[in-house]
Design an enzyme around this catalytic site. Sequence first.
Site, mmCIF file in Angstrom:
data_model
loop_
_atom_site.group_PDB
_atom_site.id
_atom_site.type_symbol
_atom_site.label_atom_id
_atom_site.label_comp_id
_atom_site.label_asym_id
_atom_site.label_seq_id
_atom_site.Cartn_x
_atom_site.Cartn_y
_atom_site.Cartn_z
ATOM 1 N N TYR A 1 12.098 -1.042 -12.272
ATOM 2 C CA TYR A 1 11.710 -2.093 -11.336
ATOM 3 C C TYR A 1 10.709 -3.028 -12.006
ATOM 4 O O TYR A 1 9.693 -2.566 -12.531
ATOM 5 C CB TYR A 1 10.961 -1.502 -10.137
ATOM 6 C CG TYR A 1 11.741 -0.721 -9.118
ATOM 7 C CD1 TYR A 1 12.049 0.616 -9.325
ATOM 8 C CD2 TYR A 1 12.114 -1.307 -7.908
ATOM 9 C CE1 TYR A 1 12.715 1.351 -8.356
ATOM 10 C CE2 TYR A 1 12.786 -0.577 -6.927
ATOM 11 C CZ TYR A 1 13.083 0.749 -7.155
ATOM 12 O OH TYR A 1 13.737 1.473 -6.198
ATOM 13 N N GLU B 1 14.657 -4.493 -1.315
ATOM 14 C CA GLU B 1 14.709 -3.096 -0.889
ATOM 15 C C GLU B 1 13.896 -2.941 0.386
ATOM 16 O O GLU B 1 12.819 -3.530 0.520
ATOM 17 C CB GLU B 1 14.140 -2.182 -1.986
ATOM 18 C CG GLU B 1 14.117 -0.714 -1.593
ATOM 19 C CD GLU B 1 14.088 0.234 -2.797
ATOM 20 O OE1 GLU B 1 14.114 -0.246 -3.945
ATOM 21 O OE2 GLU B 1 14.049 1.460 -2.568
ATOM 22 N N TYR C 1 15.695 -5.208 -10.638
ATOM 23 C CA TYR C 1 15.931 -3.771 -10.499
ATOM 24 C C TYR C 1 17.159 -3.375 -11.290
ATOM 25 O O TYR C 1 18.160 -4.091 -11.270
ATOM 26 C CB TYR C 1 16.150 -3.490 -9.000
ATOM 27 C CG TYR C 1 16.712 -2.142 -8.643
ATOM 28 C CD1 TYR C 1 15.869 -1.061 -8.455
ATOM 29 C CD2 TYR C 1 18.081 -1.960 -8.468
ATOM 30 C CE1 TYR C 1 16.389 0.184 -8.102
ATOM 31 C CE2 TYR C 1 18.598 -0.721 -8.120
ATOM 32 C CZ TYR C 1 17.745 0.346 -7.942
ATOM 33 O OH TYR C 1 18.242 1.579 -7.601
#
Length: 223
Positions: A115, A204, A104
């Site tokens: 990404y 994430e 990322y």
Amino acid sequence: MVAFTSLLLAAAAVTGNVMASPLEALKRGIQPGTGTHNGFFYSFWTDGKGSIDYTNGPAGSYKSKWTNVNNWVGGKGWNPGPPKTIAYNGTWNNYNVNSYLSLYGWTTNPLVEYYIVEAYGTYNPSSGTTKLGTIQSDGGSYDIYKTRRVNQPSIQGTATFDQYWSVRTVKRVGGTINTQNHFDAWQKTGLKLGTWNYMILATEGYQSSGSSEIEISEVKKSA
Ligand SMILES: *[C@@H]1O[C@H](CO)[C@@H](O)[C@H](O)[C@H]1NC(C)=O
């Protein structure tokens, strides 16, 4: 971060000989922000909801555990993060919750959030968008997408910017990622990149609870 640290140190000074305990607390998890740790850049960002225990470990490793967050992202890498081949390994077992494991990063001018998604949970980030192309790299096939973010958090504050995506069609946790292959494929598709900002191997979480333990390193070209 500074205020929180000062508070703990002040508390430690008052209690004198129990100074070890607040410092231990600081070692377990860190406050959101960016910095360097054991020669690697790290970034830990959260929109503030729920709780996240993000801890930097030896070399390029970090651990995370999050509970009832809205959105958080963090990991270790480089800043700036020009094209390089990276290797990573570890544990990310969040297939049943909303989470991504990605290389990322960001560029500026244009401001781009990108990404290279190695694994994702219940939500495929390319849902509802049009596939722009496909790239073969590092033993897998990745689909290329672009999405637009309007007035959203960025490394330059609230901004409107594009997100570029390479999403691996067969999920994996561990391997090498030749980022140049993705950058080249994006640019050929008309997705322009700017000045390299940071690049991290990120965990994430979105409206979920989960955990990860990841280690990243750079694969040096042999002479
Ligand atoms: C990554 O692999 C190395 C070498 O096998 C190992 O020592 C390390 O613990 C692994 N890191 C993680 C986070 O699993």
